[in-house]
Design an enzyme around this catalytic site. Structure first.
Site, PDB file in Angstrom:
ATOM      1  N   VAL A  30      30.593   2.769 -73.894  1.00 29.17           N
ATOM      2  CA  VAL A  30      31.192   4.113 -73.796  1.00 29.17           C
ATOM      3  C   VAL A  30      31.483   4.661 -75.188  1.00 29.17           C
ATOM      4  CG1 VAL A  30      33.241   5.383 -73.018  1.00 29.17           C
ATOM      5  CG2 VAL A  30      32.137   3.710 -71.495  1.00 29.17           C
ATOM      6  N   THR A 111      20.081  -9.168 -61.718  1.00 34.26           N
ATOM      7  CA  THR A 111      20.282  -7.805 -62.237  1.00 34.26           C
ATOM      8  C   THR A 111      19.030  -7.334 -62.976  1.00 34.26           C
ATOM      9  OG1 THR A 111      22.611  -8.331 -62.537  1.00 34.26           O
ATOM     10  CG2 THR A 111      21.773  -6.427 -63.757  1.00 34.26           C
ATOM     11  N   ASP A 134      26.722 -18.344 -66.372  1.00 34.33           N
ATOM     12  CA  ASP A 134      25.727 -19.420 -66.256  1.00 34.33           C
ATOM     13  C   ASP A 134      24.915 -19.642 -67.545  1.00 34.33           C
ATOM     14  OD1 ASP A 134      26.509 -19.576 -63.588  1.00 34.33           O
ATOM     15  OD2 ASP A 134      24.954 -18.167 -62.942  1.00 34.33           O
ATOM     16  N   ALA A 193      33.041 -35.957 -71.645  1.00 36.46           N
ATOM     17  CA  ALA A 193      32.680 -36.562 -70.352  1.00 36.46           C
ATOM     18  C   ALA A 193      31.871 -37.846 -70.550  1.00 36.46           C
ATOM     19  CB  ALA A 193      31.868 -35.569 -69.525  1.00 36.46           C
ATOM     20  N   GLU A 194      32.089 -38.784 -69.642  1.00 40.62           N
ATOM     21  CA  GLU A 194      31.330 -40.040 -69.699  1.00 40.62           C
ATOM     22  C   GLU A 194      29.921 -39.839 -69.148  1.00 40.62           C
ATOM     23  OE1 GLU A 194      34.643 -40.034 -69.279  1.00 40.62           O
ATOM     24  OE2 GLU A 194      34.967 -41.183 -71.104  1.00 40.62           O
ATOM     25  N   LYS A 221      39.914 -46.241 -69.581  1.00 36.37           N
ATOM     26  CA  LYS A 221      40.902 -45.988 -68.515  1.00 36.37           C
ATOM     27  C   LYS A 221      40.389 -44.959 -67.505  1.00 36.37           C
ATOM     28  CE  LYS A 221      44.467 -48.178 -70.532  1.00 36.37           C
ATOM     29  NZ  LYS A 221      44.365 -49.593 -70.249  1.00 36.37           N
TER      30      LYS A 221
HETATM   31  O1  F6P Z   1      26.076 -16.494 -61.341  1.00 32.66           O
HETATM   32  C1  F6P Z   1      27.440 -16.668 -61.508  1.00 32.66           C
HETATM   33  C2  F6P Z   1      27.990 -17.582 -60.436  1.00 32.66           C
HETATM   34  O2  F6P Z   1      29.374 -17.767 -60.671  1.00 32.66           O
HETATM   35  C3  F6P Z   1      27.298 -18.926 -60.300  1.00 32.66           C
HETATM   36  O3  F6P Z   1      27.726 -19.843 -61.273  1.00 32.66           O
HETATM   37  C4  F6P Z   1      27.648 -19.315 -58.904  1.00 32.66           C
HETATM   38  O4  F6P Z   1      26.678 -20.190 -58.352  1.00 32.66           O
HETATM   39  C5  F6P Z   1      27.636 -18.005 -58.176  1.00 32.66           C
HETATM   40  O5  F6P Z   1      27.823 -16.985 -59.163  1.00 32.66           O
HETATM   41  C6  F6P Z   1      28.700 -17.859 -57.129  1.00 32.66           C
HETATM   42  O6  F6P Z   1      28.495 -16.637 -56.490  1.00 32.66           O
HETATM   43  P1  F6P Z   1      29.540 -15.975 -55.492  1.00 32.66           P
HETATM   44  O7  F6P Z   1      30.661 -15.421 -56.317  1.00 32.66           O
HETATM   45  O8  F6P Z   1      28.759 -14.916 -54.808  1.00 32.66           O
HETATM   46  O9  F6P Z   1      30.041 -17.050 -54.592  1.00 32.66           O
END
Ligand code: F6P
Length: 328
Positions: A30, A111, A134, A193-194, A221
């Site tokens: 904007v 999108t 993601d 993380a392991e 642990k």
């Molecule tokens: O793409 C983003 C995301 O949060 C993914 O990580 C997840 O699988 C999905 O959207 C969850 O979608 P919704 O909010 O429709 O359950």
């Protein structure tokens, strides 16, 4: 894809899953638009707002005080109508009727499929901005929202580590990321993380059991096993159940879920969102169309929209090996 005619009125929408930093990006669009004397129209609830003709004029003061807010004040949706026959043409007509000649779509691969079709329809110039927790979009090293989601998940993992080591239990923590392992890998490394289980690598229940046995034998642990929701062996529940049955041990599961999508964006996400929003307006102003703006190797990059969802972004192959070394 490039056309000489300049845009005068641009639309902006957020679509698909919301991501922290989307508001910061709308603000940048904007205000950058205003600096070029462009009118900016917000479209509510993603592509759905095109079908419903749900438009709102946006000036610099309308985006005050949103840079720090999670979610998207324009709201978002997953829009089935765009995928129906005639859907794209209807959406393009709606833009034309409102006099919008440039469109900025902020979202992920779904999108950009819609954005590609709209750009090909030819009436309106379209530029995409990657916004998804993601981080699974080709053409940008980072997407808006990924850093915040990593930090949110990390905060939870750090807390779980406290209880996991106090009671000496393995924990299976499921994180989002759809069909990719970027989020799991990021939070897994940062949380020490392991084990990190991601869709890109085949999961072996036997190997997880072996790792937990090794951890116990060497005096660890706790074992934190980060599971990407899209893992081939199933989610945290299925994997934990199999491991528990094989080893006869007590374990706990935590599915972080939509907590990861909320919250105030980190500084890194706000900066990325501001840069990419600004860059998207510049691209439209220069007459470009059919691209996604992004950053690759720290540099601005324009990627053809089609490539963003046709091509697959690579995970750094060495990182998983590093996790094994650091978890010893
Ligand atoms: O793409 C983003 C995301 O949060 C993914 O990580 C997840 O699988 C999905 O959207 C969850 O979608 P919704 O909010 O429709 O359950």
């Amino acid at each position: 894809m490039n056309a000489a005619a300049k845009v005068k009125r641009i639309g902006v929408l957020t679509s698909g899953g919301d991501a922290p930093g989307m508001n910061a990006c709308i603000r940048a669009v904007v205000r950058c638009g205003a600096s070029h004397n462009l009118e900016v129209i917000g479209i509510r609830r993603g592509y759905k707002g095109l079908f419903a003709k749900d438009f709102v004029e946006l000036g610099p003061r309308d985006v005050a005080n949103i840079i720090q807010r999670g979610g998207t004040f324009l709201e978002t949706a997953r829009c089935e109508e765009m995928k129906m026959p005639g859907g794209v043409e209807k959406a393009a007509l709606s833009l034309r009727e409102r006099g919008i000649d440039g469109l900025i779509t902020i979202g992920g691969d779904g999108t950009f499929r819609g954005a590609t079709a709209l750009a090909e329809a030819g009436d309106v110039k379209v530029i995409g901005v990657p916004g998804t927790i993601d981080n699974d979009v080709y053409g940008s090293d980072y997407t808006i929202g990924f850093d915040t989601a990593m930090n949110t998940a990390l905060d939870a993992i750090d807390k779980i580590r406290d209880t996991a080591s106090s009671l000496q239990r393995p924990f299976f923590i499921e994180v989002m990321g759809k069909a990719r392992g970027f989020l799991a890998l990021g939070v897994g490394i940062a949380g020490g993380a392991e084990e990190i289980l991601i869709p890109e690598v085949e999961t072996s229940i036997e190997a997880i059991c072996e790792a937990i046995r090794h951890n116990i034998a060497t005096g660890k642990k706790s074992s934190i096993i980060v599971v990407a929701e899209g893992d081939d062996a199933g989610g945290a529940i299925q994997i934990a159940r199999q491991v528990g049955e094989q080893m006869g041990i007590e374990y706990r599961i935590c599915i972080l879920g939509h907590v990861q999508r909320g919250g105030s964006p980190t500084a890194r996400d706000r900066i990325l969102a501001s840069k990419l929003g600004n860059m998207a307006v510049q691209a439209l102003y220069q007459g470009k169309s059919g691209y996604m703006v992004g950053e690759v190797g720290g540099r601005e990059a324009l990627t053809p929209l089609e490539d963003t969802w046709r091509l697959s972004k690579e995970l750094s192959p060495g990182l998983l090996q590093m996790v094994k070394v650091l978890a010893t």
